[in-house]
Scaffold this active site. Structure first.
Site, PDB file in Angstrom:
ATOM      1  N   ASP A 100      -6.248  28.316   6.337  1.00 40.70           N
ATOM      2  CA  ASP A 100      -5.558  27.305   7.146  1.00 40.70           C
ATOM      3  C   ASP A 100      -6.033  27.349   8.596  1.00 40.70           C
ATOM      4  O   ASP A 100      -5.221  27.294   9.524  1.00 40.70           O
ATOM      5  CB  ASP A 100      -4.048  27.523   7.058  1.00 40.70           C
ATOM      6  CG  ASP A 100      -3.245  26.291   7.444  1.00 40.70           C
ATOM      7  OD1 ASP A 100      -3.827  25.193   7.521  1.00 40.70           O
ATOM      8  OD2 ASP A 100      -2.023  26.433   7.667  1.00 40.70           O
ATOM      9  N   VAL A 101      -7.337  27.421   8.793  1.00 42.59           N
ATOM     10  CA  VAL A 101      -7.883  27.426  10.157  1.00 42.59           C
ATOM     11  C   VAL A 101      -7.798  26.001  10.693  1.00 42.59           C
ATOM     12  O   VAL A 101      -8.391  25.080  10.133  1.00 42.59           O
ATOM     13  CB  VAL A 101      -9.343  27.928  10.183  1.00 42.59           C
ATOM     14  CG1 VAL A 101      -9.896  27.872  11.596  1.00 42.59           C
ATOM     15  CG2 VAL A 101      -9.429  29.343   9.626  1.00 42.59           C
TER      16      VAL A 101
END
Length: 184
Positions: free
Chosen positions: A35-36
């Site tokens: 979830d960058v």
């Protein structure tokens, strides 16, 4: 920070190096953040960028229960629900860095299905940086590892942390269309 437009001077390099160090450490432990995105990057009081929200972290190779990640930042393979891989995080960080350079979102997506069908030509401000463009290749097997990228991204100069903090406080000059990370 990104609401003010492109990042100036060494700030994008500082962001890249700090987050690549984190992704490299995760990959060494065979983990994928998953979830960058800008919402998951904070800046410490010392001006150090930090990756947060490890809620979607899973083991490399682990099956997903379906598509996962944030539209506009997720890799195509994540949007398709393929097994987690460190290349997913490299791609997502590339999208974040592209946003730093251009001052706008690279992909205006609201659904993961849009990411799964993504086909795009990179803006010149992104494609002129070969190492950054390599992070955004659609073929995950062609993306460099975070540890490899660390040696290709020049270290920021002295005062980069202070300039990033100034930008956060709204004290830095406005957008600079000539922002550059450093070409290979």
């Amino acid at each position: 920070i990104l609401a003010g437009g492109t990042l100036r001077e060494e700030s994008p390099r500082q962001l890249a190096r700090a987050l690549l160090q984190t992704l490299s450490a995760l990959a060494a432990r065979e983990l994928v953040h998953g979830d960058v995105a800008p919402a998951n990057v904070i800046v410490s009081e010392e001006g150090q960028p930090l990756l947060i929200d490890f809620g979607l972290t899973r083991a490399a190779g682990a099956e997903r229960e379906g598509p996962s990640g944030k539209p506009g930042y997720v890799s195509i393979e994540s949007a398709l629900g393929k097994p987690a891989a460190p290349a997913d995080d490299v791609y997502a960080l590339g999208v974040v860095l592209a946003e730093c350079l251009t001052g706008r979102r690279l992909f205006e997506e609201s659904e993961l299905a849009e990411a799964a069908a993504r086909r795009v030509e990179l803006p010149r401000a992104v494609s002129e940086h070969a190492w950054l463009a390599s992070m955004l290749t659609l073929d995950p097997s062609q993306r460099p590892r975070a540890s490899e990228l660390l040696s290709r991204v020049p270290a920021p100069g002295a005062g980069a942390a202070a300039r990033l903090l100034a930008r956060l406080a709204g004290e830095a000059p406005g957008p600079d269309s000539s922002a550059r990370l450093t070409r290979e």
